[in-house]
Design a protein around this motif. Structure first.
Motif, PDB file in Angstrom:
ATOM      1  N   LEU A 162       3.831   7.791  -6.572  1.00  0.00           N
ATOM      2  CA  LEU A 162       4.826   8.389  -7.448  1.00  0.00           C
ATOM      3  C   LEU A 162       4.331   8.292  -8.889  1.00  0.00           C
ATOM      4  CD1 LEU A 162       7.923   6.650  -5.815  1.00  0.00           C
ATOM      5  CD2 LEU A 162       7.098   8.970  -5.363  1.00  0.00           C
ATOM      6  N   GLY A 163       4.728   9.260  -9.723  1.00  0.00           N
ATOM      7  CA  GLY A 163       4.387   9.160 -11.135  1.00  0.00           C
ATOM      8  C   GLY A 163       3.153   9.959 -11.513  1.00  0.00           C
ATOM      9  N   CYS A 164       2.402   9.430 -12.483  1.00  0.00           N
ATOM     10  CA  CYS A 164       1.370  10.184 -13.186  1.00  0.00           C
ATOM     11  C   CYS A 164       0.005  10.082 -12.511  1.00  0.00           C
ATOM     12  CB  CYS A 164       1.281   9.688 -14.627  1.00  0.00           C
ATOM     13  SG  CYS A 164       0.657   7.985 -14.745  1.00  0.00           S
ATOM     14  N   SER A 165      -0.965  10.771 -13.110  1.00  0.00           N
ATOM     15  CA  SER A 165      -2.330  10.766 -12.589  1.00  0.00           C
ATOM     16  C   SER A 165      -2.965   9.384 -12.664  1.00  0.00           C
ATOM     17  CB  SER A 165      -3.184  11.772 -13.370  1.00  0.00           C
ATOM     18  OG  SER A 165      -3.130  11.511 -14.761  1.00  0.00           O
ATOM     19  N   LYS A 166      -2.537   8.562 -13.609  1.00  0.00           N
ATOM     20  CA  LYS A 166      -3.087   7.198 -13.690  1.00  0.00           C
ATOM     21  C   LYS A 166      -2.664   6.387 -12.468  1.00  0.00           C
ATOM     22  CE  LYS A 166      -1.275   7.029 -17.866  1.00  0.00           C
ATOM     23  NZ  LYS A 166      -1.153   8.457 -18.178  1.00  0.00           N
ATOM     24  N   ASN A 167      -1.442   6.601 -11.997  1.00  0.00           N
ATOM     25  CA  ASN A 167      -1.003   5.972 -10.756  1.00  0.00           C
ATOM     26  C   ASN A 167      -1.800   6.494  -9.564  1.00  0.00           C
ATOM     27  OD1 ASN A 167       0.936   4.106 -11.477  1.00  0.00           O
ATOM     28  ND2 ASN A 167       2.535   5.008 -10.209  1.00  0.00           N
ATOM     29  N   LEU A 168      -2.110   7.778  -9.601  1.00  0.00           N
ATOM     30  CA  LEU A 168      -2.875   8.376  -8.511  1.00  0.00           C
ATOM     31  C   LEU A 168      -4.245   7.717  -8.390  1.00  0.00           C
ATOM     32  CD1 LEU A 168      -2.966  10.618  -6.336  1.00  0.00           C
ATOM     33  CD2 LEU A 168      -4.023  12.084  -8.066  1.00  0.00           C
ATOM     34  N   VAL A 169      -4.877   7.454  -9.528  1.00  0.00           N
ATOM     35  CA  VAL A 169      -6.174   6.773  -9.513  1.00  0.00           C
ATOM     36  C   VAL A 169      -6.036   5.383  -8.889  1.00  0.00           C
ATOM     37  CG1 VAL A 169      -7.978   5.758 -10.960  1.00  0.00           C
ATOM     38  CG2 VAL A 169      -7.144   8.067 -11.434  1.00  0.00           C
ATOM     39  N   ASP A 170      -4.968   4.676  -9.237  1.00  0.00           N
ATOM     40  CA  ASP A 170      -4.750   3.354  -8.643  1.00  0.00           C
ATOM     41  C   ASP A 170      -4.620   3.459  -7.124  1.00  0.00           C
ATOM     42  OD1 ASP A 170      -4.789   2.296 -11.183  1.00  0.00           O
ATOM     43  OD2 ASP A 170      -2.610   2.143 -11.369  1.00  0.00           O
ATOM     44  N   SER A 171      -3.891   4.471  -6.653  1.00  0.00           N
ATOM     45  CA  SER A 171      -3.751   4.661  -5.206  1.00  0.00           C
ATOM     46  C   SER A 171      -5.089   4.982  -4.558  1.00  0.00           C
ATOM     47  CB  SER A 171      -2.748   5.773  -4.910  1.00  0.00           C
ATOM     48  OG  SER A 171      -1.430   5.370  -5.197  1.00  0.00           O
ATOM     49  N   GLU A 172      -5.887   5.797  -5.229  1.00  0.00           N
ATOM     50  CA  GLU A 172      -7.199   6.147  -4.682  1.00  0.00           C
ATOM     51  C   GLU A 172      -8.097   4.912  -4.586  1.00  0.00           C
ATOM     52  OE1 GLU A 172      -7.332  10.823  -6.157  1.00  0.00           O
ATOM     53  OE2 GLU A 172      -8.340   9.283  -7.338  1.00  0.00           O
ATOM     54  N   ASN A 173      -8.027   4.043  -5.594  1.00  0.00           N
ATOM     55  CA  ASN A 173      -8.798   2.797  -5.517  1.00  0.00           C
ATOM     56  C   ASN A 173      -8.318   1.918  -4.365  1.00  0.00           C
ATOM     57  OD1 ASN A 173     -10.596   3.166  -7.692  1.00  0.00           O
ATOM     58  ND2 ASN A 173      -9.034   2.580  -9.170  1.00  0.00           N
ATOM     59  N   LEU A 174      -7.013   1.848  -4.171  1.00  0.00           N
ATOM     60  CA  LEU A 174      -6.446   1.083  -3.063  1.00  0.00           C
ATOM     61  C   LEU A 174      -6.918   1.641  -1.723  1.00  0.00           C
ATOM     62  CD1 LEU A 174      -4.459  -0.882  -1.669  1.00  0.00           C
ATOM     63  CD2 LEU A 174      -2.635   0.778  -2.146  1.00  0.00           C
ATOM     64  N   ILE A 175      -6.856   2.966  -1.573  1.00  0.00           N
ATOM     65  CA  ILE A 175      -7.284   3.603  -0.326  1.00  0.00           C
ATOM     66  C   ILE A 175      -8.762   3.324  -0.066  1.00  0.00           C
ATOM     67  CG2 ILE A 175      -7.685   5.839   0.790  1.00  0.00           C
ATOM     68  CD1 ILE A 175      -5.109   6.806  -0.664  1.00  0.00           C
ATOM     69  N   THR A 176      -9.579   3.404  -1.111  1.00  0.00           N
ATOM     70  CA  THR A 176     -11.013   3.136  -0.971  1.00  0.00           C
ATOM     71  C   THR A 176     -11.254   1.738  -0.428  1.00  0.00           C
ATOM     72  OG1 THR A 176     -11.493   4.627  -2.820  1.00  0.00           O
ATOM     73  CG2 THR A 176     -13.216   3.059  -2.208  1.00  0.00           C
ATOM     74  N   GLN A 177     -10.547   0.765  -0.989  1.00  0.00           N
ATOM     75  CA  GLN A 177     -10.711  -0.612  -0.552  1.00  0.00           C
ATOM     76  C   GLN A 177     -10.243  -0.799   0.895  1.00  0.00           C
ATOM     77  OE1 GLN A 177     -12.009  -3.342  -2.053  1.00  0.00           O
ATOM     78  NE2 GLN A 177     -12.522  -2.391  -3.997  1.00  0.00           N
ATOM     79  N   LEU A 178      -9.120  -0.209   1.240  1.00  0.00           N
ATOM     80  CA  LEU A 178      -8.598  -0.358   2.601  1.00  0.00           C
ATOM     81  C   LEU A 178      -9.527   0.280   3.628  1.00  0.00           C
ATOM     82  CD1 LEU A 178      -4.790   0.277   2.006  1.00  0.00           C
ATOM     83  CD2 LEU A 178      -5.880  -1.898   2.627  1.00  0.00           C
ATOM     84  N   GLN A 179     -10.047   1.461   3.308  1.00  0.00           N
ATOM     85  CA  GLN A 179     -10.966   2.120   4.234  1.00  0.00           C
ATOM     86  C   GLN A 179     -12.231   1.290   4.437  1.00  0.00           C
ATOM     87  OE1 GLN A 179     -11.387   6.000   2.406  1.00  0.00           O
ATOM     88  NE2 GLN A 179      -9.825   6.903   3.725  1.00  0.00           N
ATOM     89  N   ALA A 180     -12.685   0.631   3.362  1.00  0.00           N
ATOM     90  CA  ALA A 180     -13.870  -0.223   3.482  1.00  0.00           C
ATOM     91  C   ALA A 180     -13.597  -1.438   4.355  1.00  0.00           C
ATOM     92  CB  ALA A 180     -14.338  -0.662   2.100  1.00  0.00           C
ATOM     93  N   ASN A 181     -12.308  -1.749   4.535  1.00  0.00           N
ATOM     94  CA  ASN A 181     -11.910  -2.854   5.415  1.00  0.00           C
ATOM     95  C   ASN A 181     -11.456  -2.347   6.789  1.00  0.00           C
ATOM     96  OD1 ASN A 181     -11.656  -5.765   4.032  1.00  0.00           O
ATOM     97  ND2 ASN A 181     -11.374  -4.189   2.462  1.00  0.00           N
ATOM     98  N   ASP A 182     -11.865  -1.124   7.109  1.00  0.00           N
ATOM     99  CA  ASP A 182     -11.658  -0.534   8.440  1.00  0.00           C
ATOM    100  C   ASP A 182     -10.196  -0.192   8.732  1.00  0.00           C
ATOM    101  OD1 ASP A 182     -14.392  -0.654   9.068  1.00  0.00           O
ATOM    102  OD2 ASP A 182     -14.195  -2.747   9.689  1.00  0.00           O
TER     103      ASP A 182
END
Length: 437
Positions: free
Chosen positions: A16-36
Protein backbone atom coordinates in the motif's frame (compact mmCIF):
# COMPACT_ATOMS: atom_id res chain seq x y z
CA UNK A 1 -13.16 -24.56 12.61
CA UNK A 2 -9.66 -23.88 11.30
CA UNK A 3 -9.08 -25.20 7.83
CA UNK A 4 -5.87 -26.83 6.74
CA UNK A 5 -3.13 -24.68 5.30
CA UNK A 6 -3.91 -23.85 1.68
CA UNK A 7 -0.37 -23.84 0.37
CA UNK A 8 2.49 -24.19 2.89
CA UNK A 9 5.30 -21.65 2.67
CA UNK A 10 3.49 -19.47 0.13
CA UNK A 11 3.68 -15.76 1.00
CA UNK A 12 1.55 -12.96 -0.40
CA UNK A 13 3.03 -9.47 0.03
CA UNK A 14 0.44 -6.67 -0.12
CA UNK A 15 1.84 -3.20 -0.85
CA UNK A 16 0.00 0.00 0.00
CA UNK A 17 1.15 3.58 -0.53
CA UNK A 18 3.94 5.08 -2.60
CA UNK A 19 6.73 3.81 -4.84
CA UNK A 20 9.16 3.93 -1.91
CA UNK A 21 7.00 1.34 -0.16
CA UNK A 22 6.98 -0.70 -3.35
CA UNK A 23 10.78 -0.82 -3.31
CA UNK A 24 10.68 -2.06 0.28
CA UNK A 25 8.28 -4.83 -0.76
CA UNK A 26 10.51 -5.77 -3.68
CA UNK A 27 13.50 -6.05 -1.34
CA UNK A 28 11.44 -8.23 1.00
CA UNK A 29 10.34 -10.48 -1.87
CA UNK A 30 13.95 -10.79 -3.07
CA UNK A 31 15.09 -11.93 0.35
CA UNK A 32 12.23 -14.40 0.78
CA UNK A 33 12.79 -15.95 -2.64
CA UNK A 34 16.48 -16.38 -1.79
CA UNK A 35 15.29 -18.35 1.24
CA UNK A 36 13.24 -20.68 -0.99
CA UNK A 37 9.84 -19.14 -0.24
CA UNK A 38 7.24 -19.02 -2.97
CA UNK A 39 6.10 -15.39 -3.00
CA UNK A 40 3.31 -13.49 -4.73
CA UNK A 41 2.77 -9.75 -4.82
CA UNK A 42 -0.77 -8.38 -4.44
CA UNK A 43 -1.80 -11.82 -5.62
CA UNK A 44 -5.20 -13.47 -5.68
CA UNK A 45 -3.60 -16.91 -5.53
CA UNK A 46 -3.95 -18.82 -2.25
CA UNK A 47 -1.21 -18.18 0.32
CA UNK A 48 -0.92 -19.27 3.92
CA UNK A 49 1.21 -16.28 5.02
CA UNK A 50 0.28 -12.64 4.31
CA UNK A 51 2.50 -9.60 4.86
CA UNK A 52 0.83 -6.19 4.60
CA UNK A 53 3.24 -3.33 3.86
CA UNK A 54 1.32 -0.30 5.09
CA UNK A 55 1.22 3.44 4.39
CA UNK A 56 0.71 6.00 7.15
CA UNK A 57 1.12 9.25 5.22
CA UNK A 58 -2.34 10.87 5.44
CA UNK A 59 -5.79 9.96 6.77
CA UNK A 60 -7.02 8.22 3.61
CA UNK A 61 -3.86 6.13 3.36
CA UNK A 62 -4.05 5.16 7.03
CA UNK A 63 -7.69 4.18 6.63
CA UNK A 64 -6.89 1.98 3.63
CA UNK A 65 -4.06 0.32 5.56
CA UNK A 66 -6.20 -0.38 8.62
CA UNK A 67 -9.05 -1.75 6.50
CA UNK A 68 -6.65 -4.04 4.66
CA UNK A 69 -5.20 -5.37 7.92
CA UNK A 70 -8.71 -5.96 9.29
CA UNK A 71 -9.71 -7.81 6.14
CA UNK A 72 -6.80 -10.24 6.43
CA UNK A 73 -7.28 -10.53 10.19
CA UNK A 74 -10.83 -11.66 9.47
CA UNK A 75 -9.54 -14.17 6.92
CA UNK A 76 -7.13 -15.50 9.52
CA UNK A 77 -9.99 -15.89 12.02
CA UNK A 78 -11.87 -17.92 9.40
CA UNK A 79 -8.85 -20.16 8.87
CA UNK A 80 -8.17 -18.96 5.32
CA UNK A 81 -4.59 -17.98 6.19
CA UNK A 82 -2.23 -19.19 8.90
CA UNK A 83 -0.10 -16.17 9.69
CA UNK A 84 -0.42 -12.41 9.26
CA UNK A 85 2.38 -9.86 9.59
CA UNK A 86 2.28 -6.09 9.21
CA UNK A 87 5.18 -3.83 8.28
CA UNK A 88 5.73 -0.35 6.86
CA UNK A 89 4.94 3.21 7.86
CA UNK A 90 1.67 2.67 9.74
CA UNK A 91 3.23 -0.14 11.74
CA UNK A 92 6.26 2.02 12.51
CA UNK A 93 4.11 4.87 13.79
CA UNK A 94 1.24 3.13 15.55
CA UNK A 95 2.62 -0.28 16.52
CA UNK A 96 1.43 -0.20 20.14
CA UNK A 97 -2.11 0.84 19.19
CA UNK A 98 -2.33 -1.71 16.39
CA UNK A 99 -1.14 -4.56 18.62
CA UNK A 100 -3.89 -3.73 21.08
CA UNK A 101 -6.66 -3.22 18.52
CA UNK A 102 -5.87 -6.08 16.10
CA UNK A 103 -4.52 -9.03 18.13
CA UNK A 104 -5.02 -11.41 15.19
CA UNK A 105 -1.79 -10.05 13.67
CA UNK A 106 1.15 -12.30 14.55
CA UNK A 107 3.68 -9.48 14.66
CA UNK A 108 4.26 -5.86 13.63
CA UNK A 109 7.48 -4.47 12.16
CA UNK A 110 8.67 -0.93 11.41
CA UNK A 111 10.10 0.51 8.22
CA UNK A 112 13.69 -0.47 8.99
CA UNK A 113 13.09 -3.91 10.51
CA UNK A 114 13.43 -6.17 7.48
CA UNK A 115 15.97 -8.48 9.20
CA UNK A 116 13.59 -8.93 12.13
CA UNK A 117 10.68 -9.77 9.84
CA UNK A 118 12.80 -12.30 7.98
CA UNK A 119 13.94 -13.87 11.26
CA UNK A 120 10.29 -14.24 12.30
CA UNK A 121 9.82 -16.27 9.11
CA UNK A 122 12.98 -18.28 9.85
CA UNK A 123 14.66 -16.71 6.82
CA UNK A 124 18.22 -15.40 6.71
CA UNK A 125 18.99 -11.83 5.70
CA UNK A 126 21.22 -12.23 2.65
CA UNK A 127 23.76 -9.38 2.52
CA UNK A 128 25.06 -10.70 -0.79
CA UNK A 129 21.76 -9.68 -2.42
CA UNK A 130 22.43 -5.95 -1.96
CA UNK A 131 22.40 -4.50 -5.47
CA UNK A 132 19.92 -7.08 -6.74
CA UNK A 133 16.16 -6.80 -6.54
CA UNK A 134 13.08 -8.55 -7.88
CA UNK A 135 10.83 -5.94 -9.48
CA UNK A 136 7.05 -5.92 -9.49
CA UNK A 137 6.79 -3.19 -12.14
CA UNK A 138 6.79 -3.98 -15.87
CA UNK A 139 10.25 -5.28 -16.69
CA UNK A 140 11.32 -2.19 -18.67
CA UNK A 141 11.28 0.24 -15.74
CA UNK A 142 12.24 0.17 -12.07
CA UNK A 143 12.40 2.48 -9.08
CA UNK A 144 15.83 3.16 -7.59
CA UNK A 145 15.67 4.39 -4.00
CA UNK A 146 18.81 6.45 -3.47
CA UNK A 147 18.29 7.31 0.20
CA UNK A 148 16.02 6.75 3.17
CA UNK A 149 14.53 9.23 5.63
CA UNK A 150 14.38 13.02 5.69
CA UNK A 151 16.05 15.82 7.68
CA UNK A 152 13.56 18.52 6.67
CA UNK A 153 11.31 20.12 9.27
CA UNK A 154 8.05 20.69 7.34
CA UNK A 155 5.36 21.25 9.96
CA UNK A 156 2.68 19.10 8.29
CA UNK A 157 4.76 16.04 7.45
CA UNK A 158 5.00 12.81 9.46
CA UNK A 159 7.54 11.11 7.19
CA UNK A 160 10.54 11.75 9.50
CA UNK A 161 8.54 10.07 12.28
CA UNK A 162 8.14 6.96 10.14
CA UNK A 163 11.35 6.91 8.13
CA UNK A 164 13.90 8.58 10.38
CA UNK A 165 16.75 10.87 9.40
CA UNK A 166 18.26 11.01 5.93
CA UNK A 167 20.63 8.15 5.05
CA UNK A 168 22.19 8.06 1.56
CA UNK A 169 23.06 4.82 -0.19
CA UNK A 170 26.66 4.69 -1.43
CA UNK A 171 27.04 5.77 -5.06
CA UNK A 172 28.87 2.57 -6.00
CA UNK A 173 26.04 0.45 -4.59
CA UNK A 174 23.46 2.36 -6.64
CA UNK A 175 25.52 1.91 -9.80
CA UNK A 176 25.74 -1.84 -9.15
CA UNK A 177 22.00 -2.04 -8.77
CA UNK A 178 21.49 -0.06 -11.98
CA UNK A 179 23.82 -2.48 -13.77
CA UNK A 180 21.82 -5.40 -12.42
CA UNK A 181 18.58 -3.81 -13.63
CA UNK A 182 20.07 -3.17 -17.08
CA UNK A 183 21.08 -6.82 -17.39
CA UNK A 184 17.48 -7.86 -16.69
CA UNK A 185 16.06 -5.57 -19.40
CA UNK A 186 15.24 -2.38 -17.45
CA UNK A 187 15.47 0.70 -19.68
CA UNK A 188 14.15 3.41 -17.36
CA UNK A 189 15.30 4.20 -13.83
CA UNK A 190 13.12 6.38 -11.63
CA UNK A 191 15.20 7.84 -8.82
CA UNK A 192 13.17 8.18 -5.64
CA UNK A 193 13.77 9.27 -2.06
CA UNK A 194 12.00 11.26 0.58
CA UNK A 195 14.27 14.11 -0.57
CA UNK A 196 16.51 13.63 -3.63
CA UNK A 197 18.55 16.83 -3.38
CA UNK A 198 19.96 15.95 0.07
CA UNK A 199 21.69 12.93 -1.48
CA UNK A 200 25.32 12.60 -0.47
CA UNK A 201 25.51 15.16 2.32
CA UNK A 202 25.82 12.50 5.01
CA UNK A 203 28.30 10.26 3.16
CA UNK A 204 30.33 12.70 1.08
CA UNK A 205 29.74 16.03 2.88
CA UNK A 206 28.34 17.56 -0.32
CA UNK A 207 25.25 17.25 -2.47
CA UNK A 208 26.12 14.47 -4.91
CA UNK A 209 23.01 14.14 -7.08
CA UNK A 210 24.74 15.55 -10.21
CA UNK A 211 27.63 13.07 -9.83
CA UNK A 212 25.19 10.22 -9.25
CA UNK A 213 23.33 11.10 -12.45
CA UNK A 214 26.56 11.05 -14.45
CA UNK A 215 27.51 7.66 -13.01
CA UNK A 216 24.11 6.12 -13.71
CA UNK A 217 24.05 7.54 -17.24
CA UNK A 218 27.24 5.60 -17.94
CA UNK A 219 25.47 2.29 -17.32
CA UNK A 220 25.00 0.53 -20.64
CA UNK A 221 21.38 -0.42 -21.37
CA UNK A 222 19.77 2.30 -19.27
CA UNK A 223 18.08 4.77 -21.62
CA UNK A 224 16.06 7.06 -19.33
CA UNK A 225 16.74 8.37 -15.82
CA UNK A 226 13.91 10.24 -14.13
CA UNK A 227 13.97 12.39 -10.97
CA UNK A 228 11.26 12.21 -8.31
CA UNK A 229 10.68 14.06 -5.03
CA UNK A 230 13.14 16.93 -5.00
CA UNK A 231 13.03 19.88 -2.58
CA UNK A 232 13.29 23.51 -3.73
CA UNK A 233 15.42 24.89 -0.86
CA UNK A 234 19.16 24.84 -1.69
CA UNK A 235 18.48 22.84 -4.85
CA UNK A 236 21.81 21.82 -6.51
CA UNK A 237 21.40 23.68 -9.81
CA UNK A 238 24.17 21.64 -11.42
CA UNK A 239 21.47 18.97 -11.84
CA UNK A 240 19.97 21.04 -14.67
CA UNK A 241 23.35 21.29 -16.42
CA UNK A 242 23.67 17.50 -16.31
CA UNK A 243 20.09 17.16 -17.55
CA UNK A 244 20.80 19.49 -20.47
CA UNK A 245 24.05 17.75 -21.43
CA UNK A 246 23.14 14.11 -20.78
CA UNK A 247 20.49 12.65 -23.15
CA UNK A 248 19.71 9.78 -20.78
CA UNK A 249 18.50 12.12 -18.03
CA UNK A 250 14.87 12.90 -18.83
CA UNK A 251 13.86 16.54 -19.10
CA UNK A 252 11.59 16.01 -16.13
CA UNK A 253 11.62 16.99 -12.47
CA UNK A 254 9.15 16.08 -9.72
CA UNK A 255 9.49 18.84 -7.12
CA UNK A 256 6.64 19.18 -4.58
CA UNK A 257 6.28 22.90 -3.79
CA UNK A 258 3.29 22.74 -1.39
CA UNK A 259 2.13 26.38 -1.66
CA UNK A 260 2.47 29.74 -3.39
CA UNK A 261 1.84 32.06 -0.44
CA UNK A 262 4.87 33.21 1.54
CA UNK A 263 2.81 33.35 4.73
CA UNK A 264 1.65 29.75 4.36
CA UNK A 265 5.12 28.56 3.33
CA UNK A 266 6.51 30.14 6.49
CA UNK A 267 3.91 28.44 8.66
CA UNK A 268 4.69 25.18 6.89
CA UNK A 269 8.40 25.69 7.75
CA UNK A 270 9.38 25.12 4.14
CA UNK A 271 12.56 27.27 4.31
CA UNK A 272 11.81 28.78 0.92
CA UNK A 273 9.85 31.74 -0.49
CA UNK A 274 7.67 32.04 -3.55
CA UNK A 275 10.36 34.16 -5.22
CA UNK A 276 13.02 31.55 -4.47
CA UNK A 277 10.88 28.93 -6.17
CA UNK A 278 10.05 31.19 -9.12
CA UNK A 279 13.74 31.86 -9.70
CA UNK A 280 14.54 28.14 -9.54
CA UNK A 281 11.84 27.15 -12.03
CA UNK A 282 12.83 29.92 -14.43
CA UNK A 283 16.46 28.84 -14.21
CA UNK A 284 15.47 25.23 -14.94
CA UNK A 285 13.48 26.26 -18.00
CA UNK A 286 16.31 28.44 -19.24
CA UNK A 287 18.96 25.73 -18.93
CA UNK A 288 16.69 22.85 -20.03
CA UNK A 289 14.23 24.21 -22.61
CA UNK A 290 11.08 22.08 -22.66
CA UNK A 291 11.61 20.59 -19.20
CA UNK A 292 8.43 19.15 -17.67
CA UNK A 293 8.01 20.29 -14.08
CA UNK A 294 5.75 18.09 -11.96
CA UNK A 295 4.66 19.47 -8.60
CA UNK A 296 2.11 18.96 -5.84
CA UNK A 297 0.37 21.48 -3.61
CA UNK A 298 -1.30 21.22 -0.23
CA UNK A 299 -4.57 23.08 0.31
CA UNK A 300 -6.44 23.67 3.55
CA UNK A 301 -3.40 24.06 5.78
CA UNK A 302 -4.46 25.49 9.17
CA UNK A 303 -5.18 29.19 8.91
CA UNK A 304 -5.13 29.24 5.09
CA UNK A 305 -7.25 32.25 4.17
CA UNK A 306 -9.12 32.73 0.92
CA UNK A 307 -6.57 35.39 0.01
CA UNK A 308 -3.68 33.00 0.62
CA UNK A 309 -5.37 30.34 -1.46
CA UNK A 310 -5.81 32.87 -4.27
CA UNK A 311 -2.07 33.56 -4.08
CA UNK A 312 -1.55 29.87 -4.73
CA UNK A 313 -3.94 29.98 -7.69
CA UNK A 314 -2.11 33.01 -9.11
CA UNK A 315 1.20 31.20 -8.67
CA UNK A 316 -0.08 28.21 -10.66
CA UNK A 317 -1.38 30.49 -13.42
CA UNK A 318 1.95 32.30 -13.53
CA UNK A 319 4.23 29.26 -13.57
CA UNK A 320 2.08 27.05 -15.84
CA UNK A 321 3.39 23.75 -14.50
CA UNK A 322 3.35 20.87 -16.96
CA UNK A 323 2.14 18.39 -14.31
CA UNK A 324 0.36 19.13 -11.05
CA UNK A 325 -1.39 17.25 -8.24
CA UNK A 326 -3.26 18.47 -5.17
CA UNK A 327 -3.50 17.07 -1.64
CA UNK A 328 -5.91 18.19 1.05
CA UNK A 329 -4.31 18.88 4.42
CA UNK A 330 -4.45 15.98 6.88
CA UNK A 331 -4.02 16.74 10.60
CA UNK A 332 -1.19 14.38 11.61
CA UNK A 333 -0.37 13.52 15.22
CA UNK A 334 3.07 14.48 16.56
CA UNK A 335 3.78 16.92 13.73
CA UNK A 336 4.37 20.60 14.54
CA UNK A 337 1.12 21.55 12.81
CA UNK A 338 -0.86 19.24 15.07
CA UNK A 339 -0.61 21.81 17.85
CA UNK A 340 -2.53 24.27 15.66
CA UNK A 341 -6.29 24.00 15.18
CA UNK A 342 -7.32 22.23 11.99
CA UNK A 343 -9.72 25.08 11.23
CA UNK A 344 -10.44 24.63 7.52
CA UNK A 345 -13.67 22.62 7.03
CA UNK A 346 -13.40 19.47 4.93
CA UNK A 347 -15.81 20.84 2.32
CA UNK A 348 -13.66 23.96 1.91
CA UNK A 349 -10.52 21.86 1.46
CA UNK A 350 -12.28 19.78 -1.21
CA UNK A 351 -13.64 22.86 -2.98
CA UNK A 352 -10.21 24.52 -3.05
CA UNK A 353 -8.59 21.36 -4.38
CA UNK A 354 -11.14 21.20 -7.19
CA UNK A 355 -10.70 24.89 -8.06
CA UNK A 356 -6.95 24.47 -8.29
CA UNK A 357 -7.29 21.41 -10.50
CA UNK A 358 -9.73 23.30 -12.75
CA UNK A 359 -6.99 25.85 -13.34
CA UNK A 360 -4.46 23.12 -14.04
CA UNK A 361 -6.77 21.26 -16.42
CA UNK A 362 -6.95 24.33 -18.63
CA UNK A 363 -3.18 24.82 -18.50
CA UNK A 364 -2.54 21.15 -19.26
CA UNK A 365 -4.92 21.23 -22.22
CA UNK A 366 -3.22 24.30 -23.69
CA UNK A 367 0.26 22.85 -23.22
CA UNK A 368 -0.77 19.54 -24.79
CA UNK A 369 -2.31 21.30 -27.78
CA UNK A 370 1.06 22.92 -28.39
CA UNK A 371 2.60 19.45 -28.74
CA UNK A 372 0.51 18.56 -31.79
CA UNK A 373 2.94 17.88 -34.64
CA UNK A 374 5.87 17.23 -32.29
CA UNK A 375 8.02 14.16 -32.90
CA UNK A 376 8.97 12.36 -29.69
CA UNK A 377 10.29 9.06 -28.38
CA UNK A 378 7.70 6.96 -26.55
CA UNK A 379 8.33 4.00 -24.26
CA UNK A 380 5.53 1.43 -24.62
CA UNK A 381 4.03 0.34 -21.28
CA UNK A 382 1.12 -1.87 -22.36
CA UNK A 383 -1.54 -2.65 -24.93
CA UNK A 384 -5.05 -1.50 -24.05
CA UNK A 385 -7.76 -2.66 -26.47
CA UNK A 386 -6.97 -1.31 -29.93
CA UNK A 387 -4.24 1.04 -28.71
CA UNK A 388 -0.72 0.81 -27.39
CA UNK A 389 -0.17 3.02 -24.35
CA UNK A 390 3.19 4.56 -23.61
CA UNK A 391 4.95 7.58 -22.16
CA UNK A 392 7.29 10.29 -23.33
CA UNK A 393 10.31 11.46 -21.34
CA UNK A 394 8.00 14.08 -19.83
CA UNK A 395 5.81 11.54 -18.05
CA UNK A 396 6.13 9.12 -15.15
CA UNK A 397 3.94 6.00 -14.77
CA UNK A 398 0.54 6.21 -13.06
CA UNK A 399 0.63 9.96 -12.32
CA UNK A 400 1.26 11.73 -15.64
CA UNK A 401 0.11 11.92 -19.26
CA UNK A 402 0.03 8.89 -21.51
CA UNK A 403 0.56 8.57 -25.25
CA UNK A 404 -1.87 6.41 -27.25
CA UNK A 405 -0.93 4.80 -30.57
CA UNK A 406 -3.26 2.76 -32.82
CA UNK A 407 -2.40 -0.92 -32.51
CA UNK A 408 -3.25 -1.69 -36.13
CA UNK A 409 -0.35 0.37 -37.49
CA UNK A 410 2.44 -1.91 -36.31
CA UNK A 411 3.27 -4.68 -33.88
CA UNK A 412 4.93 -3.30 -30.75
CA UNK A 413 6.11 -4.93 -27.56
CA UNK A 414 6.08 -3.71 -24.00
CA UNK A 415 9.36 -1.91 -23.43
CA UNK A 416 9.84 -0.87 -27.07
CA UNK A 417 11.09 2.68 -27.62
CA UNK A 418 9.40 4.10 -30.71
CA UNK A 419 9.47 7.40 -32.60
CA UNK A 420 6.04 9.03 -32.80
CA UNK A 421 4.33 12.18 -34.01
CA UNK A 422 1.55 13.74 -31.93
CA UNK A 423 -1.64 14.14 -33.98
CA UNK A 424 -4.14 15.26 -31.29
CA UNK A 425 -4.38 15.88 -27.55
CA UNK A 426 -6.73 16.08 -24.59
CA UNK A 427 -6.13 17.59 -21.14
CA UNK A 428 -4.01 14.68 -19.95
CA UNK A 429 -3.27 12.42 -22.93
CA UNK A 430 -1.64 12.60 -26.33
CA UNK A 431 -2.70 10.65 -29.41
CA UNK A 432 0.17 9.87 -31.75
CA UNK A 433 1.15 7.91 -34.84
CA UNK A 434 4.33 5.96 -35.37
CA UNK A 435 7.04 7.57 -37.49
CA UNK A 436 8.88 5.03 -39.61
CA UNK A 437 12.55 5.93 -39.63
Amino acid sequence: MKTRTLRPDKVNVITLGCSKNLVDSENLITQLQANDYEVGHDSNDPANIVIVNTCGFIDLAKEESVNTILDYADRKSRGEIDRLYVTGCLSQRYKDNLEEEIPEVDDFFGTMELPGLLARLEADYRHDLIGERFITTPEHYAYLKISEGCNRTCSFCAIPLMRGEHVSRPLEELVRQAEHFARTGVKELMLIAQELTYYGLDLYKKRMLPELLEALAAVEGIEWIRLHYAYPSKFPREVFEVMAAQPKVCNYLDIPLQHGSDAVLQRMRRQVTRQDTTDLIRYAREVVPGIAIRTTFLVGYPGETEEEFEELCDFVREMRFERLGVFQYSHEEDTRAYDVEDDIPAEVKAERAERLMDIQREISYELNQQRIGEVMQVLIDRKDGDHYVGRSQYDSPDVDNEVHLPADEAYLRTGDMVTTRVISATEYDLIAERVVE
